[in-house]
Design a protein around this motif. Structure first.
Motif, PDB file in Angstrom:
ATOM      1  N   PHE A 103      -2.065  -6.555  -1.384  1.00 26.66           N
ATOM      2  CA  PHE A 103      -0.916  -6.057  -1.871  1.00 26.66           C
ATOM      3  C   PHE A 103      -0.266  -4.764  -3.262  1.00 26.66           C
ATOM      4  O   PHE A 103      -0.349  -4.158  -3.553  1.00 26.66           O
ATOM      5  CB  PHE A 103      -0.325  -6.741  -1.671  1.00 26.66           C
ATOM      6  N   LYS A 104      -1.795  -5.693  -3.914  1.00 24.35           N
ATOM      7  CA  LYS A 104      -1.675  -4.967  -5.394  1.00 24.35           C
ATOM      8  C   LYS A 104      -2.201  -2.842  -5.333  1.00 24.35           C
ATOM      9  O   LYS A 104      -1.546  -2.383  -5.366  1.00 24.35           O
ATOM     10  CB  LYS A 104      -2.730  -5.188  -6.601  1.00 24.35           C
ATOM     11  N   LYS A 155      -0.606   2.404  -3.375  1.00 24.34           N
ATOM     12  CA  LYS A 155      -1.297   3.465  -2.903  1.00 24.34           C
ATOM     13  C   LYS A 155       0.087   4.033  -2.460  1.00 24.34           C
ATOM     14  O   LYS A 155       0.836   5.033  -2.618  1.00 24.34           O
ATOM     15  CB  LYS A 155      -1.708   3.575  -1.993  1.00 24.34           C
ATOM     16  N   GLU A 156       0.803   3.232  -2.058  1.00 21.08           N
ATOM     17  CA  GLU A 156       2.285   3.709  -1.316  1.00 21.08           C
ATOM     18  C   GLU A 156       3.105   3.535  -1.919  1.00 21.08           C
ATOM     19  O   GLU A 156       4.362   4.099  -1.840  1.00 21.08           O
ATOM     20  CB  GLU A 156       2.407   2.473  -0.613  1.00 21.08           C
ATOM     21  N   ILE A 201      11.047   5.547  -8.380  1.00 25.03           N
ATOM     22  CA  ILE A 201       9.601   5.464  -7.573  1.00 25.03           C
ATOM     23  C   ILE A 201       9.230   7.321  -6.681  1.00 25.03           C
ATOM     24  O   ILE A 201      10.346   7.006  -6.335  1.00 25.03           O
ATOM     25  CB  ILE A 201       9.360   3.954  -6.691  1.00 25.03           C
ATOM     26  N   ILE A 202       8.095   7.315  -6.523  1.00 23.07           N
ATOM     27  CA  ILE A 202       8.011   8.771  -6.321  1.00 23.07           C
ATOM     28  C   ILE A 202       7.783   8.509  -4.584  1.00 23.07           C
ATOM     29  O   ILE A 202       6.746   7.539  -4.444  1.00 23.07           O
ATOM     30  CB  ILE A 202       6.541   8.997  -7.097  1.00 23.07           C
ATOM     31  N   GLU A 253       6.819   2.680 -17.528  1.00 28.20           N
ATOM     32  CA  GLU A 253       5.870   3.685 -16.322  1.00 28.20           C
ATOM     33  C   GLU A 253       6.058   1.874 -15.146  1.00 28.20           C
ATOM     34  O   GLU A 253       5.688   1.158 -15.344  1.00 28.20           O
ATOM     35  CB  GLU A 253       4.664   3.698 -16.404  1.00 28.20           C
ATOM     36  N   ASN A 254       5.845   2.260 -14.042  1.00 25.11           N
ATOM     37  CA  ASN A 254       5.923   1.612 -12.634  1.00 25.11           C
ATOM     38  C   ASN A 254       4.436   0.931 -12.625  1.00 25.11           C
ATOM     39  O   ASN A 254       3.373   1.693 -12.545  1.00 25.11           O
ATOM     40  CB  ASN A 254       6.083   1.952 -11.347  1.00 25.11           C
ATOM     41  N   GLN A 255       4.333  -0.204 -12.507  1.00 23.36           N
ATOM     42  CA  GLN A 255       2.931  -0.617 -12.837  1.00 23.36           C
ATOM     43  C   GLN A 255       3.251  -1.666 -12.456  1.00 23.36           C
ATOM     44  O   GLN A 255       4.125  -2.682 -11.249  1.00 23.36           O
ATOM     45  CB  GLN A 255       2.745  -1.236 -14.161  1.00 23.36           C
ATOM     46  N   VAL A 256       1.561  -2.365 -11.396  1.00 20.95           N
ATOM     47  CA  VAL A 256       1.416  -3.547 -11.134  1.00 20.95           C
ATOM     48  C   VAL A 256       0.100  -3.821 -11.340  1.00 20.95           C
ATOM     49  O   VAL A 256      -1.033  -3.703 -11.364  1.00 20.95           O
ATOM     50  CB  VAL A 256       1.220  -3.180  -9.570  1.00 20.95           C
TER      51      VAL A 256
END
Length: 190
Positions: A16-17, A22-23, A189-190, A86-89
């Protein structure tokens, strides 16, 4: 926004990460660890591998926080990354969610449950880990399930509880949940 993924070993956190990165264009929030680097792992991309001495120095200098030990190795997060916009996971051991939430202002915490615990154990066995490591992780799965089920305060730390049935639709559903949360919080989110 930082998306944290927790759950037992073999429940699909890494899958999932990677899908979220990627998405949705999220960056991997790299954890610092003293764990031995596995085949295929890239230092600085998958994890930041350091010696015990380096890790202790980073903690002492307040560069690494939300640190913990798991199966004989030390783990923690660089403070500047937890405080980033930043958007991070990242994958988070369930027991450290309290500490991470103290240090990161914008967490969306997801607890992933397998629809079949035996499938999760099979996924773990497919990793071909050394027998002692595999056995320790199998024991940890049972301990983890018990702790999570009996600790209501721990369960309250998670914004979302998600069941993975190991299908493509599960991935799509989790992506939709994150998109919905991002729109709710007006996170780009891009």
């Amino acid at each position: 926004m930082i998306v944290t993924l927790s759950g037992i070993t073999g429940t699909g956190k890494s899958f999932f990460k990677d899908a979220i990165a990627k998405e949705l264009g999220f960056k991997n929030l790299v954890i610092v660890t003293t764990r031995k680097q596995r085949n295929g792992e890239i230092n600085g991309i998958d994890k930041e591998f350091v010696s015990n001495e380096e890790f202790d120095k980073m903690v002492e200098e307040n560069q690494v926080t939300a640190n913990f030990e798991f199966l004989g190795a030390k783990y923690g997060y660089r403070k500047e990354l937890l405080e980033s916009d930043e958007n991070q996971v990242t994958e988070v051991h369930y027991s450290t969610i309290y500490d991470i939430k103290k240090h990161a202002p914008n967490i969306f915490s997801i607890y992933i449950k397998p629809n079949d615990v035996e499938r999760a154990k099979k996924e773990l066995k497919n990793r071909k880990l050394p027998k002692d490591v595999e056995e320790a992780r199998l024991n940890e799965i049972d301990e983890h399930i018990l702790e999570y089920s009996k600790n209501s305060d721990l369960r309250k730390q998670f914004d979302c509880e998600f069941v993975n049935d190991y299908t493509e639709s599960a991935k799509n559903k989790l992506i939709d949940i994150i998109l919905h949360r991002a729109q709710k919080e007006a996170v780009g989110i891009i």
